[in-house]
Design an enzyme around this catalytic site. Sequence first.
Site, PDB file in Angstrom:
ATOM      1  CB  CYS A 115      -0.937  -0.010   1.187  1.00 14.83           C
ATOM      2  SG  CYS A 115      -2.124  -1.355   1.080  1.00 14.83           S
ATOM      3  CG  HIS A 256      -3.015   3.309   2.578  1.00 14.57           C
ATOM      4  ND1 HIS A 256      -3.490   3.030   1.315  1.00 14.57           N
ATOM      5  CD2 HIS A 256      -3.080   2.135   3.272  1.00 14.57           C
ATOM      6  CE1 HIS A 256      -3.812   1.748   1.247  1.00 14.57           C
ATOM      7  NE2 HIS A 256      -3.573   1.183   2.420  1.00 14.57           N
ATOM      8  CG  ASN A 286      -6.529  -0.937   1.210  1.00 19.14           C
ATOM      9  OD1 ASN A 286      -5.874  -0.382   0.312  1.00 19.14           O
ATOM     10  ND2 ASN A 286      -5.953  -1.540   2.233  1.00 19.14           N
TER      11      ASN A 286
HETATM   12  O1  UT7 Z   1      -3.543  -1.520   3.561  1.00 15.97           O
HETATM   13  C1  UT7 Z   1      -2.714  -2.569   3.914  1.00 15.97           C
HETATM   14  C2  UT7 Z   1      -2.615  -2.639   5.369  1.00 15.97           C
HETATM   15  N1  UT7 Z   1      -3.831  -3.163   5.932  1.00 15.97           N
HETATM   16  C3  UT7 Z   1      -4.426  -2.521   6.927  1.00 15.97           C
HETATM   17  O2  UT7 Z   1      -4.036  -1.455   7.290  1.00 15.97           O
HETATM   18  C4  UT7 Z   1      -5.573  -3.244   7.597  1.00 15.97           C
HETATM   19  C5  UT7 Z   1      -5.435  -3.145   9.097  1.00 15.97           C
HETATM   20  N2  UT7 Z   1      -6.453  -3.879   9.829  1.00 15.97           N
HETATM   21  C6  UT7 Z   1      -7.740  -3.477   9.897  1.00 15.97           C
HETATM   22  O3  UT7 Z   1      -8.141  -2.517   9.267  1.00 15.97           O
HETATM   23  C7  UT7 Z   1      -8.643  -4.211  10.848  1.00 15.97           C
HETATM   24  O4  UT7 Z   1      -7.898  -5.052  11.682  1.00 15.97           O
HETATM   25  C8  UT7 Z   1      -9.758  -5.046  10.137  1.00 15.97           C
HETATM   26  C9  UT7 Z   1     -10.776  -4.126   9.505  1.00 15.97           C
HETATM   27  C10 UT7 Z   1      -9.129  -5.963   9.114  1.00 15.97           C
HETATM   28  C11 UT7 Z   1     -10.505  -5.902  11.171  1.00 15.97           C
HETATM   29  O5  UT7 Z   1     -11.030  -5.088  12.170  1.00 15.97           O
HETATM   30  P1  UT7 Z   1     -10.781  -5.442  13.709  1.00 15.97           P
HETATM   31  O6  UT7 Z   1     -11.514  -4.455  14.493  1.00 15.97           O
HETATM   32  O7  UT7 Z   1      -9.305  -5.538  13.923  1.00 15.97           O
HETATM   33  O8  UT7 Z   1     -11.498  -6.826  13.820  1.00 15.97           O
HETATM   34  P2  UT7 Z   1     -10.863  -8.207  14.261  1.00 15.97           P
HETATM   35  O9  UT7 Z   1      -9.997  -8.741  13.191  1.00 15.97           O
HETATM   36  O10 UT7 Z   1     -10.305  -8.059  15.628  1.00 15.97           O
HETATM   37  O11 UT7 Z   1     -12.177  -9.084  14.346  1.00 15.97           O
HETATM   38  C12 UT7 Z   1     -13.215  -8.803  15.269  1.00 15.97           C
HETATM   39  C13 UT7 Z   1     -14.370  -9.778  15.024  1.00 15.97           C
HETATM   40  C14 UT7 Z   1     -13.890 -11.216  14.866  1.00 15.97           C
HETATM   41  O12 UT7 Z   1     -14.830 -12.041  15.478  1.00 15.97           O
HETATM   42  P3  UT7 Z   1     -14.509 -12.707  16.904  1.00 15.97           P
HETATM   43  O13 UT7 Z   1     -13.278 -13.517  16.704  1.00 15.97           O
HETATM   44  O14 UT7 Z   1     -14.312 -11.546  17.835  1.00 15.97           O
HETATM   45  O15 UT7 Z   1     -15.745 -13.498  17.180  1.00 15.97           O
HETATM   46  C15 UT7 Z   1     -13.941 -11.453  13.377  1.00 15.97           C
HETATM   47  O16 UT7 Z   1     -14.152 -12.795  13.036  1.00 15.97           O
HETATM   48  O17 UT7 Z   1     -15.018  -9.449  13.791  1.00 15.97           O
HETATM   49  C16 UT7 Z   1     -15.115 -10.611  12.980  1.00 15.97           C
HETATM   50  N3  UT7 Z   1     -15.084 -10.214  11.573  1.00 15.97           N
HETATM   51  C17 UT7 Z   1     -16.182  -9.881  10.890  1.00 15.97           C
HETATM   52  N4  UT7 Z   1     -17.476  -9.794  11.218  1.00 15.97           N
HETATM   53  C18 UT7 Z   1     -18.345  -9.417  10.284  1.00 15.97           C
HETATM   54  C19 UT7 Z   1     -14.000 -10.103  10.759  1.00 15.97           C
HETATM   55  N5  UT7 Z   1     -14.392  -9.725   9.533  1.00 15.97           N
HETATM   56  C20 UT7 Z   1     -15.738  -9.580   9.592  1.00 15.97           C
HETATM   57  C21 UT7 Z   1     -16.693  -9.181   8.625  1.00 15.97           C
HETATM   58  N6  UT7 Z   1     -17.987  -9.106   9.030  1.00 15.97           N
HETATM   59  N7  UT7 Z   1     -16.373  -8.858   7.369  1.00 15.97           N
END
Ligand code: UT7
Length: 331
Positions: A115, A256, A286
């Site tokens: 990115c 970004h 993204n």
């Molecule tokens: O550009 C390249 C670099 N990339 C980034 O900068 C991305 C950085 N990361 C992020 O933006 C975030 O970590 C995400 C948006 C990917 C995820 O958000 P988060 O608040 O960190 O969520 P998480 O991964 O901690 O997941 C929280 C919960 C999980 O469920 P449990 O384990 O707590 O039951 C996930 O399974 O949300 C669940 N989850 C979803 N739920 C509904 C993950 N994806 C989804 C989804 N819809 N699409």
Amino acid sequence: MEKRYAKISSAGRFLPERRLTNFDMEKMVDTNNQWILERTGIRERRILDKGLGNSYMAIRAAREALERANVDASEVDAIIVGTVTPDMFFPATACLVQKGIGASRAWGFDLSAGCAGFVFSLTTGAQFIESGRYDRVLVIGSDVMSSIIDYEDRNTCVLFGDAAGAVLLEPCEEPGYGIIDYIQRIDGVGEDYLHMKAGGSRKPASVETVKNKEHYVYQEGRQVFKYAVSEMADVAVEIMKKHNLTGDDLALFIPHQANIRIIEACARRMKLDPSKVIINIDKYANTTAATIPLCIYEAMVEKNQLKKGDNVVISAFGAGFCWGSVLIKWI
Ligand code: UT7
């Protein structure tokens, strides 16, 4: 002799017509509009038609940038394409763009920095202008993320979209303006958290790698989030300090677009008024190397919101990890 700086003299973009909304995604995986919007800020993303590659978008973005500058493709000296989704491993997408736009005198290359691909390409292109070697460098950020996304994996499929953005770099006619400075870093610790498992030389494509879905983006989102929040803000604040700039001195911050929470945390660290931060993640998600040139296009062409003397800071973070910030005094 005064130092010669590069300026962004023009911009172009390509957005695929097809929109994939959060509501569409609800029908594809176990997700919902509210989760996506609250956790990421995304409402919809664009998807390129199957059978078209990265160069299809990059060529169109490049053509628009040249048309807006009234510069003929034969006047382009170099083409740099930031991307992680080239049409093919080789030849470089830059070669395909060269052919597509008819840049008869140009050379060029692709630059892989996730990115941060556009930011690294921009500062590399600026060096060619600063050195006096070249007068016209096309810098493109273009990614077909839909080609490497598993649309059965809710953790990643809601996050990404396809797009291309291009800028033309030319020498700045007045000293003290243009691309003034940059701070860039890489840290291979990122390999563990964000990568594609197969298809490279370590693990070439096989029936097994396809069966195991190893040709898709693998991301440990929470880990990447932690690094992104601190590193992207660190370099932005560092470049501001280096040039004695406070949040009040900035006209625009171009971050970004990976997650609205990362952007807002970064803006808070920079002590910026939210009105100075470009956010379009809601419309395009993204788009990896394309997010920054899409924002530049929005500010420069769509909203005409940049004027001479404006201090603009760009900051990006992505796979590698690769990250960096750029300071531009707009002209
Ligand atoms: O550009 C390249 C670099 N990339 C980034 O900068 C991305 C950085 N990361 C992020 O933006 C975030 O970590 C995400 C948006 C990917 C995820 O958000 P988060 O608040 O960190 O969520 P998480 O991964 O901690 O997941 C929280 C919960 C999980 O469920 P449990 O384990 O707590 O039951 C996930 O399974 O949300 C669940 N989850 C979803 N739920 C509904 C993950 N994806 C989804 C989804 N819809 N699409």
